[in-house]
Design a protein around this motif. Structure first.
Motif, PDB file in Angstrom:
ATOM      1  N   ASP A  89       0.831  -1.200   0.000  1.00 39.47           N
ATOM      2  CA  ASP A  89       0.000   0.000   0.000  1.00 39.47           C
ATOM      3  C   ASP A  89       0.872   1.260   0.000  1.00 39.47           C
ATOM      4  OD1 ASP A  89       0.864   0.498   2.595  1.00 39.47           O
ATOM      5  OD2 ASP A  89      -1.009  -0.101   3.534  1.00 39.47           O
ATOM      6  N   PRO A  90       0.284   2.430  -0.281  1.00 33.73           N
ATOM      7  CA  PRO A  90       1.069   3.677  -0.354  1.00 33.73           C
ATOM      8  C   PRO A  90       1.870   3.975   0.905  1.00 33.73           C
ATOM      9  CG  PRO A  90      -1.097   4.006  -1.312  1.00 33.73           C
ATOM     10  CD  PRO A  90      -1.116   2.646  -0.674  1.00 33.73           C
ATOM     11  N   LYS A  91       1.302   3.667   2.070  1.00 34.45           N
ATOM     12  CA  LYS A  91       2.019   3.929   3.327  1.00 34.45           C
ATOM     13  C   LYS A  91       3.286   3.085   3.407  1.00 34.45           C
ATOM     14  CE  LYS A  91       2.511   5.252   7.725  1.00 34.45           C
ATOM     15  NZ  LYS A  91       3.620   4.395   8.170  1.00 34.45           N
ATOM     16  N   ALA A  92       3.202   1.818   3.024  1.00 32.12           N
ATOM     17  CA  ALA A  92       4.374   0.941   3.054  1.00 32.12           C
ATOM     18  C   ALA A  92       5.443   1.435   2.083  1.00 32.12           C
ATOM     19  CB  ALA A  92       3.968  -0.493   2.716  1.00 32.12           C
ATOM     20  N   ARG A  93       5.023   1.844   0.881  1.00 34.53           N
ATOM     21  CA  ARG A  93       5.995   2.351  -0.092  1.00 34.53           C
ATOM     22  C   ARG A  93       6.660   3.630   0.413  1.00 34.53           C
ATOM     23  NH1 ARG A  93       1.811   0.768  -3.661  1.00 34.53           N
ATOM     24  NH2 ARG A  93       1.205   2.936  -4.120  1.00 34.53           N
ATOM     25  N   HIS A  94       5.860   4.468   1.087  1.00 27.70           N
ATOM     26  CA  HIS A  94       6.409   5.694   1.679  1.00 27.70           C
ATOM     27  C   HIS A  94       7.427   5.366   2.766  1.00 27.70           C
ATOM     28  CE1 HIS A  94       6.608   9.822   3.073  1.00 27.70           C
ATOM     29  NE2 HIS A  94       6.256   9.440   4.288  1.00 27.70           N
ATOM     30  N   ASP A  95       7.121   4.359   3.576  1.00 28.12           N
ATOM     31  CA  ASP A  95       8.041   3.945   4.645  1.00 28.12           C
ATOM     32  C   ASP A  95       9.368   3.458   4.065  1.00 28.12           C
ATOM     33  OD1 ASP A  95       6.203   4.578   6.579  1.00 28.12           O
ATOM     34  OD2 ASP A  95       5.532   2.516   6.920  1.00 28.12           O
ATOM     35  N   ILE A  96       9.300   2.750   2.946  1.00 32.63           N
ATOM     36  CA  ILE A  96      10.515   2.256   2.294  1.00 32.63           C
ATOM     37  C   ILE A  96      11.357   3.423   1.784  1.00 32.63           C
ATOM     38  CG2 ILE A  96      11.404   0.956   0.323  1.00 32.63           C
ATOM     39  CD1 ILE A  96       8.952  -0.936   0.718  1.00 32.63           C
ATOM     40  N   ARG A  97      10.703   4.398   1.178  1.00 35.22           N
ATOM     41  CA  ARG A  97      11.439   5.577   0.695  1.00 35.22           C
ATOM     42  C   ARG A  97      12.116   6.304   1.862  1.00 35.22           C
ATOM     43  NH1 ARG A  97       6.804   6.095  -2.592  1.00 35.22           N
ATOM     44  NH2 ARG A  97       5.920   7.694  -1.213  1.00 35.22           N
ATOM     45  N   LYS A  98      11.400   6.460   2.957  1.00 35.97           N
ATOM     46  CA  LYS A  98      11.962   7.128   4.133  1.00 35.97           C
ATOM     47  C   LYS A  98      13.141   6.341   4.691  1.00 35.97           C
ATOM     48  CE  LYS A  98       9.242   8.672   7.338  1.00 35.97           C
ATOM     49  NZ  LYS A  98       8.122   8.730   8.314  1.00 35.97           N
ATOM     50  N   ALA A  99      13.013   5.026   4.718  1.00 35.57           N
ATOM     51  CA  ALA A  99      14.092   4.180   5.230  1.00 35.57           C
ATOM     52  C   ALA A  99      15.339   4.332   4.356  1.00 35.57           C
ATOM     53  CB  ALA A  99      13.649   2.725   5.275  1.00 35.57           C
ATOM     54  N   ARG A 100      15.152   4.335   3.053  1.00 37.26           N
ATOM     55  CA  ARG A 100      16.292   4.493   2.144  1.00 37.26           C
ATOM     56  C   ARG A 100      16.934   5.872   2.310  1.00 37.26           C
ATOM     57  NH1 ARG A 100      13.737   1.327  -3.137  1.00 37.26           N
ATOM     58  NH2 ARG A 100      14.856  -0.635  -2.781  1.00 37.26           N
ATOM     59  N   ASN A 101      16.117   6.883   2.541  1.00 29.96           N
ATOM     60  CA  ASN A 101      16.668   8.226   2.769  1.00 29.96           C
ATOM     61  C   ASN A 101      17.486   8.280   4.056  1.00 29.96           C
ATOM     62  OD1 ASN A 101      15.662   9.396   0.436  1.00 29.96           O
ATOM     63  ND2 ASN A 101      13.734  10.026   1.396  1.00 29.96           N
ATOM     64  N   ARG A 102      17.024   7.578   5.084  1.00 30.58           N
ATOM     65  CA  ARG A 102      17.785   7.540   6.339  1.00 30.58           C
ATOM     66  C   ARG A 102      19.130   6.856   6.133  1.00 30.58           C
ATOM     67  NH1 ARG A 102      12.590   6.737   8.650  1.00 30.58           N
ATOM     68  NH2 ARG A 102      12.823   4.471   8.647  1.00 30.58           N
ATOM     69  N   VAL A 103      19.154   5.819   5.314  1.00 30.56           N
ATOM     70  CA  VAL A 103      20.412   5.134   5.011  1.00 30.56           C
ATOM     71  C   VAL A 103      21.362   6.095   4.299  1.00 30.56           C
ATOM     72  CG1 VAL A 103      21.497   3.259   3.731  1.00 30.56           C
ATOM     73  CG2 VAL A 103      19.337   2.848   4.916  1.00 30.56           C
ATOM     74  N   ARG A 104      20.852   6.835   3.327  1.00 37.46           N
ATOM     75  CA  ARG A 104      21.687   7.793   2.585  1.00 37.46           C
ATOM     76  C   ARG A 104      22.262   8.854   3.518  1.00 37.46           C
ATOM     77  NH1 ARG A 104      17.158   7.405  -1.017  1.00 37.46           N
ATOM     78  NH2 ARG A 104      17.682   6.107  -2.829  1.00 37.46           N
ATOM     79  N   LYS A 105      21.449   9.345   4.439  1.00 36.76           N
ATOM     80  CA  LYS A 105      21.908  10.384   5.362  1.00 36.76           C
ATOM     81  C   LYS A 105      23.023   9.881   6.273  1.00 36.76           C
ATOM     82  CE  LYS A 105      17.636  13.087   5.458  1.00 36.76           C
ATOM     83  NZ  LYS A 105      16.480  13.540   6.278  1.00 36.76           N
ATOM     84  N   LYS A 106      23.062   8.574   6.476  1.00 37.40           N
ATOM     85  CA  LYS A 106      24.124   7.974   7.283  1.00 37.40           C
ATOM     86  C   LYS A 106      25.356   7.637   6.433  1.00 37.40           C
ATOM     87  CE  LYS A 106      20.955   5.956  10.689  1.00 37.40           C
ATOM     88  NZ  LYS A 106      20.437   4.708  11.318  1.00 37.40           N
ATOM     89  N   HIS A 107      25.265   7.986   5.144  1.00 41.23           N
ATOM     90  CA  HIS A 107      26.367   7.756   4.200  1.00 41.23           C
ATOM     91  C   HIS A 107      26.729   6.274   4.105  1.00 41.23           C
ATOM     92  CE1 HIS A 107      26.778  12.087   4.057  1.00 41.23           C
ATOM     93  NE2 HIS A 107      26.904  12.123   5.374  1.00 41.23           N
ATOM     94  N   LYS A 108      25.681   5.456   4.092  1.00 46.35           N
ATOM     95  CA  LYS A 108      25.867   4.019   3.940  1.00 46.35           C
ATOM     96  C   LYS A 108      25.307   3.586   2.602  1.00 46.35           C
ATOM     97  CE  LYS A 108      25.579   2.908   8.889  1.00 46.35           C
ATOM     98  NZ  LYS A 108      24.865   2.115   9.918  1.00 46.35           N
ATOM     99  N   PRO A 109      25.759   2.449   2.073  1.00 45.76           N
ATOM    100  CA  PRO A 109      25.208   1.954   0.810  1.00 45.76           C
ATOM    101  C   PRO A 109      23.735   1.597   0.983  1.00 45.76           C
ATOM    102  CG  PRO A 109      26.611   0.293   1.831  1.00 45.76           C
ATOM    103  CD  PRO A 109      26.825   1.560   2.603  1.00 45.76           C
ATOM    104  N   VAL A 110      22.913   2.000   0.018  1.00 45.25           N
ATOM    105  CA  VAL A 110      21.466   1.762   0.141  1.00 45.25           C
ATOM    106  C   VAL A 110      21.154   0.330  -0.309  1.00 45.25           C
ATOM    107  CG1 VAL A 110      19.177   2.672  -0.369  1.00 45.25           C
ATOM    108  CG2 VAL A 110      21.141   4.209  -0.349  1.00 45.25           C
ATOM    109  N   SER A 111      21.613  -0.605   0.481  1.00 43.72           N
ATOM    110  CA  SER A 111      21.375  -2.023   0.207  1.00 43.72           C
ATOM    111  C   SER A 111      20.041  -2.443   0.818  1.00 43.72           C
ATOM    112  CB  SER A 111      22.500  -2.866   0.808  1.00 43.72           C
ATOM    113  OG  SER A 111      22.498  -2.732   2.222  1.00 43.72           O
ATOM    114  N   ASP A 112      19.588  -3.635   0.420  1.00 38.93           N
ATOM    115  CA  ASP A 112      18.360  -4.160   1.030  1.00 38.93           C
ATOM    116  C   ASP A 112      18.545  -4.322   2.540  1.00 38.93           C
ATOM    117  OD1 ASP A 112      17.331  -4.233  -1.490  1.00 38.93           O
ATOM    118  OD2 ASP A 112      16.750  -6.347  -1.436  1.00 38.93           O
ATOM    119  N   GLY A 113      19.698  -4.846   2.930  1.00 38.85           N
ATOM    120  CA  GLY A 113      19.950  -5.079   4.349  1.00 38.85           C
ATOM    121  C   GLY A 113      19.890  -3.808   5.173  1.00 38.85           C
TER     122      GLY A 113
END
Length: 222
Positions: A89-113
């Motif tokens: 659903d849209p909320k889940a997809r939004h959560d995934i985008r936010k999670a990936r953005n948090r990974v980027r802000k930590k300067h880590k590779p945006v891997s699935d893990g």
């Protein structure tokens, strides 16, 4: 003024009378007893945090593994987290985008893990919701091979309860008067549905049962 009384006064002042009112009411206004109950509440909350940490990691790994296999079996490219077929659903997809953005802000590779580690307990809890009953649930069910049946609500019910309880813990709310034994059983059930050996290991190292035996007041629930 005794040293013990000074300590009690200091704690009440720092924590606020409003916050301590729940404990005072349970102890008929006895400040010393209320502080003892407050201490016990903190201890049992910490014990639940330990066990819920294991539940959250095991749950997300079980669900993520099944979704990855589902993705591969359908010969899809990329990651299941891309959700190009919009099965989430849209909320889940939004959560995934936010999670990936948090990974980027930590300067880590945006891997699935890395992304999976950033997704909240609520994300995984809602993947067990009714709306997915005929979509992803048949595949997710295989992530809980030791559940008594393949019904979605069998897994969702304890996970939903634990998610709500976890939110109380996160806000440092009183839990001494909640059905703690039932919440403890929920952790055992969820872990047991995934792997009984895992459930046994977590329970062996869990402090909840011991603490439930030494609550300084009679609780309204087991």
């Amino acid at each position: 003024m005794s040293a013990d009384h000074q300590t009690t006064e200091a704690v009440f002042a720092a924590m606020s009378r409003a916050r301590m009112s729940n404990y005072l009411a349970a102890c008929d206004g006895d400040e010393t007893a209320a502080l003892e109950l407050y201490t016990w509440n903190s201890q049992v909350s910490a014990a639940f945090w330990e066990t819920l940490g294991h539940v959250e990691v095991a749950l997300r790994n079980a669900i993520a593994a099944r979704l990855q296999l589902r993705h591969l079996h359908r010969r899809r490219t990329g990651s299941w987290l891309d959700d190009r077929h919009q099965e989430l659903d849209p909320k889940a997809r939004h959560d995934i985008r936010k999670a990936r953005n948090r990974v980027r802000k930590k300067h880590k590779p945006v891997s699935d893990g890395q992304t999976i580690a950033e997704l909240t307990f609520g994300f995984w809890r809602f993947l067990l919701a009714k709306q997915y009953n005929t979509g992803i649930w048949p595949d997710l069910a295989r992530g809980f091979p030791h559940a008594p049946d393949k019904a979605r609500h069998t897994v969702e019910h304890p996970v939903k309860s634990l998610h709500e309880f976890r939110n109380r813990l996160a806000h440092h709310e009183p839990v001494w008067d909640k059905p703690l034994a039932a919440h403890h059983q929920d952790t055992c059930d969820v872990l047991g549905y995934i792997d009984p050996g895992l459930a046994a290991w977590v329970d062996k190292n869990c402090r909840i049962s011991e603490l439930l035996l030494i609550c300084p007041v009679t609780r309204p629930h087991p």
